[in-house]
Design a protein around this motif. Structure first.
Motif, short mmCIF file in Angstrom:
data_model
loop_
_atom_site.label_atom_id
_atom_site.label_comp_id
_atom_site.label_asym_id
_atom_site.label_seq_id
_atom_site.Cartn_x
_atom_site.Cartn_y
_atom_site.Cartn_z
N UNK A 48 -17.52 -27.83 20.98
CA UNK A 48 -16.18 -27.72 21.56
C UNK A 48 -16.23 -27.79 23.08
N UNK A 49 -17.17 -27.06 23.69
CA UNK A 49 -17.27 -26.99 25.14
C UNK A 49 -17.58 -28.36 25.73
N UNK A 50 -18.45 -29.12 25.07
CA UNK A 50 -18.85 -30.43 25.58
C UNK A 50 -18.04 -31.58 24.97
N UNK A 51 -16.97 -31.22 24.22
CA UNK A 51 -16.08 -32.22 23.61
C UNK A 51 -16.87 -33.21 22.75
N UNK A 52 -17.76 -32.70 21.92
CA UNK A 52 -18.55 -33.52 21.02
C UNK A 52 -17.98 -33.43 19.61
N UNK A 53 -17.98 -34.55 18.91
CA UNK A 53 -17.58 -34.57 17.51
C UNK A 53 -18.81 -34.28 16.66
N UNK A 54 -18.89 -33.12 16.01
CA UNK A 54 -20.11 -32.77 15.27
C UNK A 54 -20.42 -33.73 14.13
N UNK A 55 -19.42 -34.47 13.66
CA UNK A 55 -19.64 -35.39 12.53
C UNK A 55 -20.05 -36.78 12.96
N UNK A 56 -20.05 -37.04 14.27
CA UNK A 56 -20.43 -38.37 14.74
C UNK A 56 -21.90 -38.64 14.46
N UNK A 57 -22.20 -39.90 14.18
CA UNK A 57 -23.57 -40.32 13.89
C UNK A 57 -24.02 -41.23 15.04
N UNK A 58 -25.24 -41.04 15.48
CA UNK A 58 -25.72 -41.79 16.65
C UNK A 58 -27.18 -42.20 16.47
N UNK A 59 -27.59 -43.12 17.33
CA UNK A 59 -28.99 -43.50 17.49
C UNK A 59 -29.36 -43.27 18.95
N UNK A 101 -41.26 -45.77 25.93
CA UNK A 101 -40.89 -44.35 25.77
C UNK A 101 -40.64 -44.09 24.29
N UNK A 102 -41.37 -43.15 23.66
CA UNK A 102 -41.17 -42.91 22.23
C UNK A 102 -39.86 -42.17 21.96
N UNK A 103 -39.39 -42.25 20.74
CA UNK A 103 -38.22 -41.47 20.33
C UNK A 103 -38.58 -39.99 20.34
N UNK A 104 -37.60 -39.12 20.49
CA UNK A 104 -37.89 -37.67 20.50
C UNK A 104 -38.58 -37.25 19.20
N UNK A 105 -39.71 -36.58 19.27
CA UNK A 105 -40.42 -36.18 18.04
C UNK A 105 -39.60 -35.17 17.24
N UNK A 106 -39.57 -35.38 15.92
CA UNK A 106 -38.90 -34.43 15.06
C UNK A 106 -37.41 -34.63 14.92
N UNK A 107 -36.84 -35.62 15.62
CA UNK A 107 -35.40 -35.88 15.52
C UNK A 107 -35.18 -37.13 14.68
N UNK A 108 -34.47 -37.01 13.55
CA UNK A 108 -34.28 -38.18 12.69
C UNK A 108 -33.41 -39.24 13.36
N UNK A 109 -33.62 -40.48 12.97
CA UNK A 109 -32.80 -41.60 13.45
C UNK A 109 -32.34 -42.41 12.25
N UNK A 110 -31.04 -42.60 12.03
CA UNK A 110 -29.92 -42.05 12.80
C UNK A 110 -29.76 -40.55 12.58
N UNK A 111 -28.85 -39.94 13.38
CA UNK A 111 -28.72 -38.49 13.36
C UNK A 111 -27.26 -38.11 13.60
N UNK A 112 -26.85 -36.98 13.07
CA UNK A 112 -25.51 -36.47 13.36
C UNK A 112 -25.56 -35.56 14.58
N UNK A 113 -24.44 -35.48 15.27
CA UNK A 113 -24.35 -34.56 16.41
C UNK A 113 -24.59 -33.12 15.94
N UNK A 114 -24.08 -32.78 14.74
CA UNK A 114 -24.28 -31.42 14.22
C UNK A 114 -25.77 -31.11 14.05
N UNK A 154 -23.15 -37.53 27.08
CA UNK A 154 -24.10 -37.30 25.97
C UNK A 154 -25.48 -37.88 26.24
N UNK A 155 -25.57 -38.95 27.03
CA UNK A 155 -26.87 -39.56 27.33
C UNK A 155 -27.85 -38.54 27.92
#
Length: 603
Positions: free
Chosen positions: A264-275, A283-296, A374-375
Motif C-alpha cells: 500500500x505504501x509503495x502503491x504496488x499491486x500484490x497480484x502483479x506478475x513480473x520478470x 549480472x545473474x538473477x537474484x538467487x532464490x527468487x523465482x522467475x516469473x514472480x508475483x509482487x506478493x 520498482x526497479x
C-alpha cells in the motif's frame, strides 16, 4: 586510457559484509572505476594472480571462523604450495567486520591480511577492523578508513579527466529492470518454481526443504517473561542428516499484515506478475527468487522489510527523493557527521524499513516513499537472511524428526509498537493444527561444536537458558552410543517456569547416564548462576579436565556469561591445580587450541 579495474570480494554470514562490499562498489562507480562485487566462493580464486586491485570485505563468525560463503577460498589461500610471489602484482586492502565482545575479534580479517602479505601482495592500508560494539557501529572505523583508501587508490589508478565523479545525490542505475507481465492473470506456487518438499540432493539455501511442522509447544510457564518454543519438524525424505552440534537454517517470511502495508505504501499491486531483467550483461538473477514472480511473493518471502535499515538504504533514498527537505535530511543521515543522529533514529529504537517508509506509522518521508520506482526495490532493501538455530535433538532418539528451542524475541523501545524478531515471531505463529500442512524452508550445516567420538571421554556442558539446546542433541547421541561421563551445568530463573527438559534430564540421571548440576538464579535472595556452580564443584571440574581428558563446552548468550565462566575456570585451575594466574590462562588457551574448550554464543 583504460578505466581502472577494481574487484571487491566479500565473505558474509548475516549480510553486513555484503552490504559494505556493495557500498564499495557504488563508491567505485561514482569515481568511474570499473568494479565487480562478488562473494568469495563464487569467484574463481585461481584468477587472483591476474587481479591488479582487490578489496576484501570479510566478517568473522563463531570461534574465529570464516563465513560460509568464503570457506572454499579460505582453504585455497592457505595452501602451503602457494608461492611467496603469487600475488606480487596485486594491490589489496582488507575490511573486517567483527564484535569486540568475542575473543577472536576480526580474526578472519587479520589472518587474511597477513596471508596476502606472505603471498607477495602489496597492502594499500592496514586492515580496517569494524566493531559492532562501538556506539556508532562498524562505520565508526570504516568511514575514515575508506577516505584514506580512496585517496590512495585514486592516486595510484587515476581516471581520465573527461570522466568526472558522479555526485552523491545522483542515483546510479538500478541493477535490475522490473518488467510487468501484462498478459498473465494469475500464477500458482508450482509455476513460480518454488522449492518442492522433496529436493533431489541435500537441501541448501538455494533449494531448502519445505519441512512440515509437527508440534509447536510453549515450554515456559505462564509467569515467565519470555515465550520459548519447542518446535518439531518432519524431515522424512528430505536427504537431511545431522550430528550433535550441527545447526539448522530457517528462512522466515514477513507477516501478511506487513506485506499488505508495504504494498500500500509503495502503491504496488500484490497480484502483479513480473520478470527481473539484469541491466548489465553477466549480472545473474537474484538467487532464490523465482522467475516469473508475483509482487506478493517478492515482498512476503524475499525483501527484508522488517529489518533495521542500513546506511546504504538512506543513501539510495536520498537519490530517489523528489522532495528537497526530505532529501536534505536523508543526505545528512548518509554523511559521516550524521551517523550519531542516524543511530538514534534507527539503530537505538530498532526502527524497521517498513516503519521508515510507512505513512501510517511515520510521517518523516511520505513524499519519498511514494516515489520509489520498482526497479530499485532490490537495490534498496536486502534479502531476508536465514536464521541459524542449534539442533536440539538427535536422529538416534528422534528418527525423521528435527527439533529446535526458540526464544521468541519481543521487547520495547520508545517506539509505540514492540520490537519483534522476524523469524522467532513467525515460527511461534505457525499452527500445525490448521487445515493443510504448515511448512518451513530449512536446511542444515555443520555447527561450531564438535564432540569426541571415543566412548570413555567425558564432556562438561555449560548451557544456561536456550544454550542447553545443542547439549540435548549431544546427550541423546552419546547415550544412544553407550557413552557415559556426561556432565551438564544448566541455569535458568525458576525451576517451575523455564527448566527445559527437566523430566528428561532427571530420568537420565536415574539411569546413570547424566550428572546434572542446576542453578536457579531467582529462587533465593542472592542470584546463583552456572559459574558459581562451577566454582563450587572445582575439584570435580579439575579432575575431569586434567586427569580424565574431558572436553568443555559452553553455549548461550554472549554478553557476560562466557567471560564469567572463563574466569571461573581460571579460578579452578589456580585453586585445584595450584597454577599461577599466567599458567592458568595458558592452560585454558591450550584447551581452546586443542578444541577441548569450545563455545557457541550469540548476541
Amino acid at each position: 586510457m583504460p578505466v581502472p579495474q577494481l574487484l571487491v570480494l566479500f565473505g558474509s554470514q548475516t549480510g553486513t559484509a555484503q552490504d559494505e562490499a556493495e557500498r564499495l562498489g557504488r563508491e567505485a562507480w561514482r569515481r568511474r572505476l570499473d568494479c565487480r562485487v562478488q562473494a568469495l566462493d563464487s569467484y574463481s580464486v585461481a584468477n587472483l594472480i591476474r587481479e591488479p586491485l582487490v578489496i576484501f570485505v570479510c566478517a568473522t563468525t563463531g570461534q574465529g571462523d570464516p563465513p560460509d560463503n568464503m570457506k572454499n577460498f579460505w582453504r585455497f589461500i592457505f595452501r602451503k604450495s602457494l608461492l611467496s610471489t603469487s600475488l606480487r602484482q596485486m594491490d589489496f586492502a582488507v575490511l573486517g567486520l567483527g564484535d569486540s565482545s568475542y575473543a577472536k575479534f576480526n580474526f578472519v580479517a587479520k589472518k587474511l591480511h597477513r596471508r596476502l602479505l606472505q603471498l607477495g601482495g602489496n597492502a594499500l592500508l592496514p586492515p580496517c577492523l569494524g566493531d559492532d560494539q562501538h556506539e556508532l557501529g562498524p562505520d565508526a572505523a570504516i568511514d575514515p578508513w575508506l577516505r584514506d583508501l580512496w585517496e590512495k587508490i585514486m592516486g595510484l589508478y587515476p581516471v581520465p579527466l573527461d570522466f568526472p565523479e558522479i555526485p552523491p545525490g545522483v542515483p546510479l542505475p538500478s541493477r535490475y529492470i522490473f518488467e510487468i507481465l501484462q498478459d498473465v492473470t494469475s500464477i500458482g506456487a508450482e509455476e513460480l518454481n518454488i522449492t518442492s518438499s522433496a529436493p533431489q540432493g541435500p537441501p541448501s539455501e538455494l533449494q531448502p526443504f519445505l519441512a512440515p511442522v509437527v508440534t509447536n509447544q510453549r515450554v515456559t510457564g505462564p509467569r515467565h517473561f519470555q515465550d520459548v518454543r519447542l518446535i518439531e519438524f518432519d524431515i522424512t525424505d528430505s536427504n537431511i542428516s545431522f550430528a550433535a552440534g550441527d545447526v539448522v537454517l530457517i528462512l522466515p517470511s514477513n507477516s501478511e499484515a506487513h506485506t499488505q502495508q508495504f504494498c500500500q505504501v509503495l502503491c504496488l499491486d500484490p497480484n502483479q506478475i513480473f520478470m527481473l531483467k539484469p541491466r548489465e550483461p553477466g549480472v545473474p538473477s537474484p538467487p532464490g527468487l523465482p522467475q516469473p514472480c508475483t509482487v506478493w511473493h517478492l515482498v512476503s518471502q524475499y525483501l527484508d522489510i522488517a529489518s533495521v535499515p542500513r546506511r546504504s538504504f538512506f543513501e539510495l533514498l536520498a537519490c530517489l527523493s523528489p522532495h528537497v527537505l526530505e532529501r536534505e535530511k536523508l543526505l545528512e543521515f548518509c554523511s559521516a557527521r550524521g551517523q550519531e543522529e542516524l543511530w538514534e533514529y534507527c539503530n537505538r529504537p530498532r526502527r524497521t524499513i517498513l516503519e521508515t517508509l510507512s505513512i501510517q506509522v511515520l510521517c518523516d518521508f511520505p513524499n519519498t516513499a511514494g516515489a520509489i520506482p520498482p526497479d530499485y526495490l532490490l537495490d534498496l532493501i536486502p534479502r531476508i537472511r536465514p536464521r541459524a538455530f542449534s539442533i536440539a535433538s538427535s536422529l538416534l532418539a528422534h528418527p525423521r524428526r528435527l527439533q529446535i528451542l526458540v526464544a521468541v524475541v519481543e521487547y520495547k523501545t520508545h517506539l509505540k509498537e514492540p520490537r519483534r524478531g522476524l523469524c522467532s515471531s513467525w515460527l511461534a505463529s505457525l499452527n500445525p493444527g490448521q487445515a493443510g500442512p504448515v511448512r518451513v524452508p530449512l536446511w542444515v550445516r555443520p555447527g561450531s561444536l564438535v564432540f569426541p567420538e571415543t566412548l570413555d571421554t567425558p564432556i562438561i556442558m555449560v548451557g544456561p537458558g536456550t544454550g542447553v539446546a545443542p547439549f540435548r542433541a549431544a546427550i541423546q547421541e552419546r547415550v544412544a552410543h553407550g557413552q557415559t561421563g556426561n556432565f551438564l551445568f544448566f541455569g535458568c530463573r525458576q525451576r517451575d517456569q523455564d527448566f527445559y527438559w527437566q523430566t528428561e534430564w532427571q530420568e537420565l540421571e536415574k539411569k546413570g547416564c547424566l550428572t546434572l548440576v542446576t542453578a536457579f538464579s531467582r529462587e533465593q535472595e542472592q542470584k546463583v548462576y552456572v559459574q558459581h556452580r562451577l566454582r563450587e564443584l572445582g575439584p570435580l571440574v579439575w579432575e575431569l579436565l586434567d586427569l580424565r581428558g574431558a572436553y568443555f563446552y559452553l553455549a548461550g548468550n554472549a554478553k557476560c556469561m562466557p567471560t564469567d565462566v572463563a574466569e571461573a575456570l581460571i579460578y579452578i585451575f589456580q585453586e585445584e591445580g595450584k597454577l599461577s594466574n599466567a599458567d592458568a590462562a595458558a592452560y585454558l588457551a591450550r584447551l581452546q587450541h586443542t578444541l577441548r574448550f569450545q563455545t557457541e554464543t550469540w548476541a
